[in-house]
Write a protein that holds these residues in place. Structure first.
Motif, mmCIF file in Angstrom:
data_model
loop_
_atom_site.group_PDB
_atom_site.id
_atom_site.type_symbol
_atom_site.label_atom_id
_atom_site.label_comp_id
_atom_site.label_asym_id
_atom_site.label_seq_id
_atom_site.Cartn_x
_atom_site.Cartn_y
_atom_site.Cartn_z
ATOM 1 N N VAL A 4 2.867 -40.307 25.758
ATOM 2 C CA VAL A 4 2.836 -38.902 26.047
ATOM 3 C C VAL A 4 1.803 -38.287 25.431
ATOM 4 O O VAL A 4 2.020 -37.998 23.902
ATOM 5 C CB VAL A 4 4.421 -38.331 25.756
ATOM 6 C CG1 VAL A 4 4.390 -36.968 26.043
ATOM 7 C CG2 VAL A 4 5.371 -39.226 26.467
ATOM 8 N N TYR A 23 19.159 -39.480 26.028
ATOM 9 C CA TYR A 23 18.320 -40.841 25.712
ATOM 10 C C TYR A 23 19.424 -41.999 25.908
ATOM 11 O O TYR A 23 19.343 -42.703 26.816
ATOM 12 C CB TYR A 23 17.234 -40.925 24.763
ATOM 13 C CG TYR A 23 16.122 -40.160 24.809
ATOM 14 C CD1 TYR A 23 15.042 -40.464 25.307
ATOM 15 C CD2 TYR A 23 16.188 -38.700 24.530
ATOM 16 C CE1 TYR A 23 13.994 -39.815 25.676
ATOM 17 C CE2 TYR A 23 15.155 -37.688 25.016
ATOM 18 C CZ TYR A 23 13.889 -38.374 25.558
ATOM 19 O OH TYR A 23 12.811 -37.400 25.655
ATOM 20 N N PRO A 34 14.243 -39.080 30.228
ATOM 21 C CA PRO A 34 13.353 -37.892 30.226
ATOM 22 C C PRO A 34 11.771 -38.314 29.777
ATOM 23 O O PRO A 34 10.847 -37.588 30.291
ATOM 24 C CB PRO A 34 13.869 -36.890 28.927
ATOM 25 C CG PRO A 34 15.210 -37.343 28.964
ATOM 26 C CD PRO A 34 15.258 -38.617 29.088
ATOM 27 N N ALA A 35 11.668 -39.011 28.864
ATOM 28 C CA ALA A 35 10.316 -39.496 28.686
ATOM 29 C C ALA A 35 10.479 -41.200 28.229
ATOM 30 O O ALA A 35 11.364 -41.378 27.554
ATOM 31 C CB ALA A 35 9.795 -38.882 27.608
ATOM 32 N N VAL A 37 9.442 -42.990 25.651
ATOM 33 C CA VAL A 37 8.815 -43.024 24.372
ATOM 34 C C VAL A 37 9.494 -43.876 23.255
ATOM 35 O O VAL A 37 9.259 -43.955 22.111
ATOM 36 C CB VAL A 37 8.805 -41.412 23.865
ATOM 37 C CG1 VAL A 37 7.733 -40.701 24.542
ATOM 38 C CG2 VAL A 37 10.304 -40.890 23.836
#
Lengths: 199, 199
Positions: A4, A23, A34-35, A37
């Motif tokens: 990101v 998460y 959401p991401a 990562v």
């Protein structure tokens, strides 16, 4: 793992609640995150300094719930009490945070801390007048970081004159090998003793 | 002030060094910033809870260097020693961090903390065998936050049974008005006393 791209100063710093609800819960339910990562990695199996990511930043990993706390260089020892994490809106308990400290060579306490977050649910019992708290899901999420060693900088006089050199303590990553890692720990432990005289 | 859209869990959490080098220094030199996230505002002139932004997050403001520490509801009192901030690579001192605590109604110490960062440079003197540290630039950058009041949650037994309700302490924003703000402080101070018995 896609990266990101963020402007300087922005980072992944989720609250405990965000980590659990947005998460871990979505991971357990196989919903999109959401991401992307947080890598999947059995983080407890590795020396903390060998795990991927920037050693100066907080790092996050999804791990399977059943973990082995011992690896060839040391072990993770449970530290402090388990903490219940409640949702800020409902105040319902949504998860548990357990903390661990890494001991190297089975005796040397390091500055490395692992926080393990797991989801919980309540089980109603017909017999007891209380609800039972249970861990749920196959996954946990871990936050890894190095505890800071602070040395107080010298005071600066109010007329803006001061000592010319700051005292700072850097967070030195330890060597990837076990043996040289031990040497590094010993020297930094001495540093800690020296710096604690200023505190 | 444009908003930076981020996935959940990401936030503006610059290190002291990032704040000084990539935001304040570029502001002072009139260079473009990495992101337009720090408003210009005389933050010391306002009650901390009246300043824009999410009260639960750390908030940042560019302020002019000459500030008035008193407003109609209270004042900012210097707290602790000034701290020199050094660049991690060169170890050269690049800035000074001063901390302030907000006192409401001229006597009630609140949980609000303002950290003020200013750039420094060294002035060489022909007379003395030392360099003089001086604040430079017209701007400072401030980090505002509310100190946490932690209440330890009850321990959880290892067989995963536990108390059913978590004890949490929320960071209640104070009322915009001075008088009702005082009432809020008093009640939360009582909360703090109550919660400190668990520590």
């Amino acid at each position: 793992m896609e990266t990101v791209k963020l402007p300087i100063g922005f980072r992944f710093h989720p609250t405990d609640e965000e980590l659990l609800i947005h998460y871990l819960k979505r991971k357990v339910l196989s919903l999109p995150l959401p991401a992307n990562v947080i890598p999947e990695l059995e983080a407890f199996q590795f020396n903390p300094w060998d795990l991927p990511g920037d050693l100066k930043e907080k790092r996050y990993f999804f791990c399977k719930r059943k973990r082995n706390l011992v690896n060839k260089c040391g072990y993770w020892k449970s530290s402090g009490r388990d903490k219940q994490i409640a949702a800020s809106e409902s105040n319902n308990v949504i998860g548990i945070k357990k903390s661990f400290v890494f001991y190297q060579d089975r005796k040397l306490k390091t500055q490395w801390v692992m926080q393990e977050f797991s989801l919980v649910g309540f089980l109603k019992t017909p017999f007891l007048n209380q609800r039972l708290l249970m861990q749920v899901g196959d996954w946990v999420v871990c936050r890894l970081y190095q505890r800071k060693r602070k040395a107080r900088s010298p005071s600066i006089s109010k007329n803006e004159l001061g000592a010319s050199v700051a005292q700072t303590t850097s967070l030195l990553p330890m060597s990837p090998s076990c043996s040289s890692g031990i040497t590094d720990i010993s020297s930094s432990d001495l540093d800690q003793e020296a710096s604690s005289r200023f505190l």
